[in-house]
Enzyme design. Sequence first.
Site, PDB file in Angstrom:
ATOM      1  N   TYR A 148      95.937  39.396  43.303  1.00 49.36           N
ATOM      2  CA  TYR A 148      94.530  38.988  43.327  1.00 49.36           C
ATOM      3  C   TYR A 148      93.760  39.823  42.326  1.00 49.36           C
ATOM      4  O   TYR A 148      93.917  41.056  42.289  1.00 49.36           O
ATOM      5  CB  TYR A 148      93.949  39.182  44.731  1.00 49.36           C
ATOM      6  CG  TYR A 148      92.492  38.779  44.844  1.00 49.36           C
ATOM      7  CD1 TYR A 148      92.107  37.445  44.717  1.00 49.36           C
ATOM      8  CD2 TYR A 148      91.500  39.729  45.080  1.00 49.36           C
ATOM      9  CE1 TYR A 148      90.773  37.072  44.828  1.00 49.36           C
ATOM     10  CE2 TYR A 148      90.164  39.363  45.195  1.00 49.36           C
ATOM     11  CZ  TYR A 148      89.800  38.028  45.063  1.00 49.36           C
ATOM     12  OH  TYR A 148      88.481  37.666  45.177  1.00 49.36           O
ATOM     13  N   ASP A 247      95.606  46.160  36.693  1.00 50.89           N
ATOM     14  CA  ASP A 247      94.465  46.050  37.609  1.00 50.89           C
ATOM     15  C   ASP A 247      94.619  47.092  38.711  1.00 50.89           C
ATOM     16  O   ASP A 247      95.502  46.986  39.563  1.00 50.89           O
ATOM     17  CB  ASP A 247      94.415  44.631  38.180  1.00 50.89           C
ATOM     18  CG  ASP A 247      93.218  44.405  39.103  1.00 50.89           C
ATOM     19  OD1 ASP A 247      92.500  45.378  39.411  1.00 50.89           O
ATOM     20  OD2 ASP A 247      93.009  43.243  39.509  1.00 50.89           O
ATOM     21  N   LYS A 277      86.041  49.156  43.920  1.00 52.00           N
ATOM     22  CA  LYS A 277      86.211  49.733  45.260  1.00 52.00           C
ATOM     23  C   LYS A 277      85.908  51.237  45.290  1.00 52.00           C
ATOM     24  O   LYS A 277      84.733  51.596  45.261  1.00 52.00           O
ATOM     25  CB  LYS A 277      87.592  49.359  45.794  1.00 52.00           C
ATOM     26  CG  LYS A 277      87.699  47.812  45.892  1.00 52.00           C
ATOM     27  CD  LYS A 277      88.913  47.250  46.564  1.00 52.00           C
ATOM     28  CE  LYS A 277      88.720  45.750  46.751  1.00 52.00           C
ATOM     29  NZ  LYS A 277      89.692  44.891  46.142  1.00 52.00           N
TER      30      LYS A 277
END
Length: 439
Positions: A148, A247, A277
């Site tokens: 994702y 990522d 995050k």
Amino acid sequence: MTPADATTVSADLFSRAQQVIPSGVNSPVRAFGSVGGTPPFLTSAQGALLHDADGRDYVDLVGSWGPMILGHAHEPVVEAVRDAAGRGLSFGAPQSGEVALAEEVVSRIAPVEQLRLVNSGTEATMSALRVARAATDRDVVVKFAGCYHGHVDALLAEAGSGVATFAMPGSAGVTAATARDTVVLPYGDRAAVSALFAARGGEIAAVITEAAPANMGVVPPREEDGIGFNRFLAETAHASGALLISDEVLTGFRASREGYYGVDGEGWTPDLMTFGKVIGGGLPVGAFGGRKDLMGLLAPAGPVYQAGTLSGNPLATAAGLATFAELDETAYATLASTSRALQQMVADALTTAGVPHVIQNAGTLFSVFFREQPVTGYDDAKMQDTEAFTRFFHAMLDAGVYLPPSAFEAWFVSTAHTPEVLDRIADALPGAAKAAASA
Ligand SMILES: *Cc1c(COP(=O)(O)O)cnc(C)c1O
């Protein structure tokens, strides 16, 4: 019972929310769609605990999906944000916190020479992709099933996280042209990567991968003949003039002090990296960075346009910096031992109850799959007993432990998960394991 009881404040809020917000939530997985029931509406959080509108509290193993690595409302972070708020909420002009935060990331992550701050992980991967396409003058991007990278059009095909939770092949509303420029391969499949590059290497701008996939559950990259999958990707991409985008929105500053690159950075260098995050300490921050020559393509010096009214926001950089200030080797040692202890407790409880499971980790990250065999990719991850997970999830929630409401997500611990907090989880586990076992 679960808070599905229609008399609860949460149930009332959820029904009001569903009138004015699609499915009542601002991010799909929060709707509890795959596990059923009503999501508790939260009023506050402190340390490892969440408090809901019905006066219940829960040990939190979601941590806002990663950012709350020091626990909730951690005083030095809150103090830094309060302080920053008193000096102005947004300038739309340079401020020192942006410099300090970029310096912090550059000092931790060797491949990152320059960094630009954005407002989400999605924006980070979207922008990195644009830079990669500009740098190579090519269109095609390669991603892996189950990874994702946010809700970027080009990256939604066979994505993990909520897309996996709701068993969606991708997303409606993505143009055929965009889909054509994205090639999805099975994670870890070197032969497929080699074959694709042999056939279409000259068209490929970049390979994007989670440094360690954690949005289909945690699936660490594997070594073959002493060469890790990330290194293999870097070598294969570079041999064809393509870039590797690693990522680390989820793994960054979580898997280790240097993210997953700190665990697996031997012998390879990603061209671009993305973060989110933890970097914002709970405020909306993402970032992308990498080689200076690539980052130099960004406007105003270069031809790649990228911008943001609130990018580098002073509250957000204050929260990120205050979080980084406490993320030293001691903090990571604590996270590692907490994570190990929790994994052991879960394994013991599930084993005792006879529930097939496998626990996988990447640095301090881990997840629990409700199946016997190890998971090497998305097809494996989908072959688990999600109904057993649902029973387990609700029993844990009833006992006051808030797990990710999906069998495809990592479990997040924080430095506020003390031995006393782990004891509360330990009390909840045997009953939940029994519930999982009772088909
Ligand atoms: C969460 C996540 C994203 C998207 O970040 P948002 O801030 O939710 O847009 C991208 N990549 C990975 C690996 C993630 O875990």
